[in-house]
Scaffold this active site. Structure first.
Site, PDB file in Angstrom:
ATOM      1  N   HIS A  18       0.728  -1.174  -0.196  1.00 50.80           N
ATOM      2  CA  HIS A  18       0.309  -0.245   0.043  1.00 50.80           C
ATOM      3  C   HIS A  18       0.875   1.440  -0.177  1.00 50.80           C
ATOM      4  O   HIS A  18       0.858   2.470  -0.506  1.00 50.80           O
ATOM      5  CB  HIS A  18      -0.820   0.034   1.352  1.00 50.80           C
ATOM      6  CG  HIS A  18      -1.881  -1.150   1.451  1.00 50.80           C
ATOM      7  ND1 HIS A  18      -1.631  -2.191   2.283  1.00 50.80           N
ATOM      8  CD2 HIS A  18      -2.890  -1.632   0.035  1.00 50.80           C
ATOM      9  CE1 HIS A  18      -2.966  -2.628   2.500  1.00 50.80           C
ATOM     10  NE2 HIS A  18      -2.945  -2.238   1.606  1.00 50.80           N
ATOM     11  N   LYS A  42     -18.904  -5.551   6.711  1.00 49.03           N
ATOM     12  CA  LYS A  42     -17.755  -5.898   5.731  1.00 49.03           C
ATOM     13  C   LYS A  42     -16.253  -6.671   7.435  1.00 49.03           C
ATOM     14  O   LYS A  42     -15.498  -5.470   8.290  1.00 49.03           O
ATOM     15  CB  LYS A  42     -16.507  -5.627   5.004  1.00 49.03           C
ATOM     16  CG  LYS A  42     -15.557  -5.595   4.559  1.00 49.03           C
ATOM     17  CD  LYS A  42     -14.809  -5.263   3.199  1.00 49.03           C
ATOM     18  CE  LYS A  42     -13.772  -5.717   2.234  1.00 49.03           C
ATOM     19  NZ  LYS A  42     -13.529  -5.289   1.771  1.00 49.03           N
ATOM     20  N   ARG A  91      -2.146  -6.156  -7.746  1.00 48.92           N
ATOM     21  CA  ARG A  91      -0.933  -7.294  -8.364  1.00 48.92           C
ATOM     22  C   ARG A  91      -1.833  -8.239  -9.091  1.00 48.92           C
ATOM     23  O   ARG A  91      -1.048  -7.798 -10.551  1.00 48.92           O
ATOM     24  CB  ARG A  91      -1.767  -7.620  -6.620  1.00 48.92           C
ATOM     25  CG  ARG A  91      -0.958  -7.284  -5.606  1.00 48.92           C
ATOM     26  CD  ARG A  91      -1.328  -7.461  -4.195  1.00 48.92           C
ATOM     27  NE  ARG A  91      -2.868  -7.218  -3.904  1.00 48.92           N
ATOM     28  CZ  ARG A  91      -3.577  -8.702  -3.370  1.00 48.92           C
ATOM     29  NH1 ARG A  91      -2.697  -8.300  -2.248  1.00 48.92           N
ATOM     30  NH2 ARG A  91      -5.098  -7.950  -3.344  1.00 48.92           N
ATOM     31  N   SER A 129      -3.029  -8.245   3.008  1.00 51.34           N
ATOM     32  CA  SER A 129      -2.495  -7.925   4.451  1.00 51.34           C
ATOM     33  C   SER A 129      -3.361  -9.364   5.266  1.00 51.34           C
ATOM     34  O   SER A 129      -2.979  -9.337   6.233  1.00 51.34           O
ATOM     35  CB  SER A 129      -3.830  -7.189   4.643  1.00 51.34           C
ATOM     36  OG  SER A 129      -3.421  -5.466   3.885  1.00 51.34           O
TER      37      SER A 129
HETATM   38  O1  PNS Z   1      -8.982  -2.812   0.619  1.00 49.76           O
HETATM   39  P1  PNS Z   1     -10.327  -3.420  -0.222  1.00 49.76           P
HETATM   40  O2  PNS Z   1     -11.169  -4.139   0.482  1.00 49.76           O
HETATM   41  O3  PNS Z   1     -10.068  -3.253  -1.672  1.00 49.76           O
HETATM   42  O4  PNS Z   1     -11.276  -1.752  -0.469  1.00 49.76           O
HETATM   43  C1  PNS Z   1     -12.789  -1.837  -1.388  1.00 49.76           C
HETATM   44  C2  PNS Z   1     -13.462  -0.445  -1.885  1.00 49.76           C
HETATM   45  C3  PNS Z   1     -13.292   0.391   0.212  1.00 49.76           C
HETATM   46  C4  PNS Z   1     -12.499   0.594  -2.376  1.00 49.76           C
HETATM   47  C5  PNS Z   1     -14.882  -0.241  -1.665  1.00 49.76           C
HETATM   48  O5  PNS Z   1     -14.932  -1.827  -0.624  1.00 49.76           O
HETATM   49  C6  PNS Z   1     -15.558   0.070  -0.744  1.00 49.76           C
HETATM   50  O6  PNS Z   1     -15.426   1.799  -2.716  1.00 49.76           O
HETATM   51  N1  PNS Z   1     -16.333   0.912  -0.938  1.00 49.76           N
HETATM   52  C7  PNS Z   1     -17.422   2.076  -0.732  1.00 49.76           C
HETATM   53  C8  PNS Z   1     -18.421   1.586  -1.491  1.00 49.76           C
HETATM   54  C9  PNS Z   1     -19.536   1.945  -2.973  1.00 49.76           C
HETATM   55  O7  PNS Z   1     -18.750   2.962  -3.361  1.00 49.76           O
HETATM   56  N2  PNS Z   1     -19.849   0.761  -2.825  1.00 49.76           N
HETATM   57  C10 PNS Z   1     -20.435   0.795  -4.317  1.00 49.76           C
HETATM   58  C11 PNS Z   1     -19.020   1.054  -5.493  1.00 49.76           C
HETATM   59  S1  PNS Z   1     -18.160  -0.392  -6.016  1.00 49.76           S
END
Ligand code: PNS
Length: 161
Positions: A18, A42, A91, A129
């Site tokens: 990150h 989550k 990745r 992670s």
């Molecule tokens: O580290 P991650 O788990 O890949 O992160 C995921 C994240 C935070 C980018 C994603 O869950 C997110 O954008 N959540 C916010 C909710 C949202 O906007 N959802 C609709 C569009 S996908």
């Protein structure tokens, strides 16, 4: 006008993978906001506040980085911050399908916001992670993958001190 990007994620916990993406994003944008997802749906090992604390600690030396906690729709958060792009690290190909779906959905929700995929540094291709958490749980050393502060917090959390 400042060019602001948001790097969203769970960061449970933050890894060198990150941090590599954050540093490289700083070459492209005037400011990078690391946005920690606070979402009760989550499951995460660390609370949003703990993840925020670790990010604050390990990015304190980086200029033009802000750490924040967000909930709700990412596109709404981005608009609120007057940011122009979402940064995501990729990745392997296995990341792609889900990331592509999220990027298209975000584009549909707000066509003005771009998602920028940054290929991970090959050093961190295999790093995640969840693997870091598993290694600590099994009493392995993760200092090649996360800063020492994060390693300490992982041990505390998993009662390994
Ligand atoms: O580290 P991650 O788990 O890949 O992160 C995921 C994240 C935070 C980018 C994603 O869950 C997110 O954008 N959540 C916010 C909710 C949202 O906007 N959802 C609709 C569009 S996908």
């Amino acid at each position: 006008m400042k060019r602001i990007a948001v790097y969203p994620g769970s960061f449970d916990p933050v890894t060198y993978g990150h941090l590599d993406i954050v540093k490289r994003s700083l070459e492209l944008f005037d400011q990078v906001i690391i946005a920690v997802l606070s979402n009760t749906m989550k499951k995460s090992l660390f609370t949003a506040d703990e993840r925020y604390d670790m990010l604050m600690k390990v990015t304190s030396v980086l200029p033009n980085v802000q750490v924040d906690i967000f909930s709700g729709l990412l596109v709404d958060y981005i608009k609120n911050k007057s940011a122009i792009a979402i940064i995501k690290g990729l990745r392997a190909i296995s990341d792609f399908e889900h990331e592509f779906q999220m990027a298209l959905m975000n584009k549909k929700l707000n066509p003005k916001i771009e998602t920028l995929f940054m290929m991970t540094n090959e050093k961190y291709l295999y790093l995640s992670s969840s693997m870091v958490k598993e290694i600590v749980e099994l009493k392995g050393n993760v200092l090649d993958f996360v800063p020492s502060y994060v390693s300490k917090k992982l041990k505390e959390k998993l009662n390994l001190n």
